[in-house]
Design a protein around this motif. Structure first.
Motif, PDB file in Angstrom:
ATOM      1  N   GLY A   1       0.820  -1.201   0.000  1.00 52.78           N
ATOM      2  CA  GLY A   1       0.000   0.000   0.000  1.00 52.78           C
ATOM      3  C   GLY A   1       0.855   1.252   0.000  1.00 52.78           C
ATOM      4  O   GLY A   1       2.069   1.213  -0.195  1.00 52.78           O
ATOM      5  N   LEU A   2       0.219   2.371   0.216  1.00 57.16           N
ATOM      6  CA  LEU A   2       0.897   3.661   0.240  1.00 57.16           C
ATOM      7  C   LEU A   2       0.599   4.340   1.568  1.00 57.16           C
ATOM      8  O   LEU A   2      -0.531   4.292   2.054  1.00 57.16           O
ATOM      9  CB  LEU A   2       0.388   4.531  -0.917  1.00 57.16           C
ATOM     10  CG  LEU A   2       0.890   5.965  -0.988  1.00 57.16           C
ATOM     11  CD1 LEU A   2       2.371   5.986  -1.352  1.00 57.16           C
ATOM     12  CD2 LEU A   2       0.097   6.737  -2.028  1.00 57.16           C
ATOM     13  N   LYS A   3       1.610   4.955   2.145  1.00 60.99           N
ATOM     14  CA  LYS A   3       1.434   5.678   3.406  1.00 60.99           C
ATOM     15  C   LYS A   3       1.957   7.097   3.221  1.00 60.99           C
ATOM     16  O   LYS A   3       3.049   7.285   2.694  1.00 60.99           O
ATOM     17  CB  LYS A   3       2.196   4.972   4.519  1.00 60.99           C
ATOM     18  CG  LYS A   3       2.152   5.677   5.853  1.00 60.99           C
ATOM     19  CD  LYS A   3       2.895   4.856   6.884  1.00 60.99           C
ATOM     20  CE  LYS A   3       3.603   5.737   7.869  1.00 60.99           C
ATOM     21  NZ  LYS A   3       4.377   4.993   8.838  1.00 60.99           N
ATOM     22  N   ALA A   4       1.166   8.070   3.646  1.00 59.56           N
ATOM     23  CA  ALA A   4       1.585   9.472   3.599  1.00 59.56           C
ATOM     24  C   ALA A   4       1.315  10.082   4.963  1.00 59.56           C
ATOM     25  O   ALA A   4       0.327   9.757   5.617  1.00 59.56           O
ATOM     26  CB  ALA A   4       0.807  10.227   2.527  1.00 59.56           C
ATOM     27  N   GLN A   5       2.212  10.972   5.385  1.00 60.69           N
ATOM     28  CA  GLN A   5       2.050  11.610   6.692  1.00 60.69           C
ATOM     29  C   GLN A   5       2.282  13.113   6.564  1.00 60.69           C
ATOM     30  O   GLN A   5       3.241  13.537   5.928  1.00 60.69           O
ATOM     31  CB  GLN A   5       3.031  11.016   7.700  1.00 60.69           C
ATOM     32  CG  GLN A   5       2.858  11.570   9.097  1.00 60.69           C
ATOM     33  CD  GLN A   5       3.808  10.920  10.087  1.00 60.69           C
ATOM     34  OE1 GLN A   5       4.974  10.730   9.797  1.00 60.69           O
ATOM     35  NE2 GLN A   5       3.287  10.569  11.248  1.00 60.69           N
TER      36      GLN A   5
ATOM     37  N   GLU B   1       0.852   4.921  -8.530  1.00 63.83           N
ATOM     38  CA  GLU B   1       1.553   4.418  -9.705  1.00 63.83           C
ATOM     39  C   GLU B   1       1.264   2.960  -9.995  1.00 63.83           C
ATOM     40  O   GLU B   1       1.440   2.509 -11.119  1.00 63.83           O
ATOM     41  CB  GLU B   1       3.058   4.609  -9.518  1.00 63.83           C
ATOM     42  CG  GLU B   1       3.428   6.076  -9.400  1.00 63.83           C
ATOM     43  CD  GLU B   1       4.903   6.279  -9.131  1.00 63.83           C
ATOM     44  OE1 GLU B   1       5.632   5.277  -9.023  1.00 63.83           O
ATOM     45  OE2 GLU B   1       5.323   7.438  -9.031  1.00 63.83           O
ATOM     46  N   GLN B   2       0.843   2.203  -9.000  1.00 63.27           N
ATOM     47  CA  GLN B   2       0.576   0.797  -9.214  1.00 63.27           C
ATOM     48  C   GLN B   2      -0.921   0.565  -9.194  1.00 63.27           C
ATOM     49  O   GLN B   2      -1.675   1.453  -9.563  1.00 63.27           O
ATOM     50  CB  GLN B   2       1.321  -0.029  -8.164  1.00 63.27           C
ATOM     51  CG  GLN B   2       2.831   0.165  -8.281  1.00 63.27           C
ATOM     52  CD  GLN B   2       3.603  -0.574  -7.202  1.00 63.27           C
ATOM     53  OE1 GLN B   2       3.020  -1.179  -6.319  1.00 63.27           O
ATOM     54  NE2 GLN B   2       4.922  -0.518  -7.283  1.00 63.27           N
ATOM     55  N   LYS B   3      -1.345  -0.604  -8.758  1.00 65.03           N
ATOM     56  CA  LYS B   3      -2.786  -0.889  -8.780  1.00 65.03           C
ATOM     57  C   LYS B   3      -3.560   0.077  -7.881  1.00 65.03           C
ATOM     58  O   LYS B   3      -3.042   0.561  -6.881  1.00 65.03           O
ATOM     59  CB  LYS B   3      -3.060  -2.327  -8.379  1.00 65.03           C
ATOM     60  CG  LYS B   3      -2.819  -2.632  -6.926  1.00 65.03           C
ATOM     61  CD  LYS B   3      -3.233  -4.059  -6.610  1.00 65.03           C
ATOM     62  CE  LYS B   3      -3.149  -4.253  -5.106  1.00 65.03           C
ATOM     63  NZ  LYS B   3      -4.243  -4.969  -4.565  1.00 65.03           N
ATOM     64  N   ASN B   4      -4.784   0.335  -8.277  1.00 64.67           N
ATOM     65  CA  ASN B   4      -5.619   1.275  -7.538  1.00 64.67           C
ATOM     66  C   ASN B   4      -5.948   0.740  -6.151  1.00 64.67           C
ATOM     67  O   ASN B   4      -6.357  -0.414  -6.010  1.00 64.67           O
ATOM     68  CB  ASN B   4      -6.916   1.552  -8.288  1.00 64.67           C
ATOM     69  CG  ASN B   4      -6.710   2.408  -9.510  1.00 64.67           C
ATOM     70  OD1 ASN B   4      -5.655   2.984  -9.696  1.00 64.67           O
ATOM     71  ND2 ASN B   4      -7.720   2.477 -10.347  1.00 64.67           N
TER      72      ASN B   4
ATOM     73  N   ALA C   1     -11.698   8.277  -3.544  1.00 70.69           N
ATOM     74  CA  ALA C   1     -12.096   8.351  -4.954  1.00 70.69           C
ATOM     75  C   ALA C   1     -10.829   8.253  -5.805  1.00 70.69           C
ATOM     76  O   ALA C   1      -9.820   8.881  -5.487  1.00 70.69           O
ATOM     77  CB  ALA C   1     -12.833   9.654  -5.242  1.00 70.69           C
ATOM     78  N   ILE C   2     -10.889   7.447  -6.859  1.00 64.35           N
ATOM     79  CA  ILE C   2      -9.752   7.273  -7.762  1.00 64.35           C
ATOM     80  C   ILE C   2     -10.097   7.965  -9.078  1.00 64.35           C
ATOM     81  O   ILE C   2     -11.176   7.762  -9.625  1.00 64.35           O
ATOM     82  CB  ILE C   2      -9.476   5.782  -8.036  1.00 64.35           C
ATOM     83  CG1 ILE C   2      -9.283   5.008  -6.734  1.00 64.35           C
ATOM     84  CG2 ILE C   2      -8.288   5.615  -8.968  1.00 64.35           C
ATOM     85  CD1 ILE C   2      -8.090   5.424  -5.917  1.00 64.35           C
TER      86      ILE C   2
ATOM     87  N   GLU D   1      -2.029  10.889   9.291  1.00 65.92           N
ATOM     88  CA  GLU D   1      -1.499   9.807   8.481  1.00 65.92           C
ATOM     89  C   GLU D   1      -2.601   9.239   7.601  1.00 65.92           C
ATOM     90  O   GLU D   1      -3.717   9.045   8.051  1.00 65.92           O
ATOM     91  CB  GLU D   1      -0.940   8.707   9.391  1.00 65.92           C
ATOM     92  CG  GLU D   1      -0.274   7.592   8.621  1.00 65.92           C
ATOM     93  CD  GLU D   1       0.388   6.589   9.556  1.00 65.92           C
ATOM     94  OE1 GLU D   1       1.476   6.905  10.074  1.00 65.92           O
ATOM     95  OE2 GLU D   1      -0.185   5.516   9.757  1.00 65.92           O
ATOM     96  N   VAL D   2      -2.251   8.997   6.327  1.00 63.89           N
ATOM     97  CA  VAL D   2      -3.175   8.416   5.364  1.00 63.89           C
ATOM     98  C   VAL D   2      -2.554   7.132   4.847  1.00 63.89           C
ATOM     99  O   VAL D   2      -1.415   7.137   4.392  1.00 63.89           O
ATOM    100  CB  VAL D   2      -3.456   9.377   4.187  1.00 63.89           C
ATOM    101  CG1 VAL D   2      -4.376   8.742   3.163  1.00 63.89           C
ATOM    102  CG2 VAL D   2      -4.030  10.687   4.686  1.00 63.89           C
ATOM    103  N   ARG D   3      -3.303   6.043   4.912  1.00 60.77           N
ATOM    104  CA  ARG D   3      -2.846   4.752   4.366  1.00 60.77           C
ATOM    105  C   ARG D   3      -3.818   4.309   3.285  1.00 60.77           C
ATOM    106  O   ARG D   3      -5.015   4.234   3.529  1.00 60.77           O
ATOM    107  CB  ARG D   3      -2.815   3.677   5.451  1.00 60.77           C
ATOM    108  CG  ARG D   3      -1.696   3.826   6.433  1.00 60.77           C
ATOM    109  CD  ARG D   3      -1.754   2.688   7.450  1.00 60.77           C
ATOM    110  NE  ARG D   3      -0.683   2.802   8.406  1.00 60.77           N
ATOM    111  CZ  ARG D   3       0.475   2.173   8.304  1.00 60.77           C
ATOM    112  NH1 ARG D   3       0.696   1.363   7.299  1.00 60.77           N
ATOM    113  NH2 ARG D   3       1.399   2.335   9.217  1.00 60.77           N
ATOM    114  N   LEU D   4      -3.277   3.999   2.130  1.00 62.06           N
ATOM    115  CA  LEU D   4      -4.080   3.461   1.030  1.00 62.06           C
ATOM    116  C   LEU D   4      -3.721   1.996   0.859  1.00 62.06           C
ATOM    117  O   LEU D   4      -2.547   1.642   0.822  1.00 62.06           O
ATOM    118  CB  LEU D   4      -3.782   4.214  -0.267  1.00 62.06           C
ATOM    119  CG  LEU D   4      -4.029   5.716  -0.261  1.00 62.06           C
ATOM    120  CD1 LEU D   4      -3.663   6.311  -1.621  1.00 62.06           C
ATOM    121  CD2 LEU D   4      -5.461   6.039   0.080  1.00 62.06           C
TER     122      LEU D   4
END
Length: 75
Positions: A5-9, A27-30, A48-49, A71-74
């Motif tokens: 997944g993706l993590k942003a802080q 950049e990879q799978k949604n 939303a993608i 923190e946001v985790r996708l």
């Protein structure tokens, strides 16, 4: 993040920041879900993608003050 997944802080060093959404390039799978926390407390959010971007929004403005983080985790 774990599991690919993706993590942003967002961390505030001085002052405060008011946010209601964040857009992240993917950049990879949604991703299919988003988890948002402020100082470890969950914040209900929607994902939303659109064209290689993940837009994560929550119901009301959140203020991040000095020393706090969001923190946001996708996944």
């Amino acid at each position: 993040a774990e599991g690919g997944g993706l993590k942003a802080q967002l961390a505030v060093k001085h002052g405060k920041l008011r946010v209601k959404s964040i857009a992240l390039a993917i950049e990879q799978k949604n991703p299919t879900s988003a988890k948002v926390t402020k100082n470890g407390q969950a914040i209900a959010s929607e994902l939303a993608i659109n064209g290689g971007r993940a837009l994560v929004t929550w119901a009301s403005d959140t203020v991040i003050r000095t020393g706090e983080s969001l923190e946001v985790r996708l996944e």
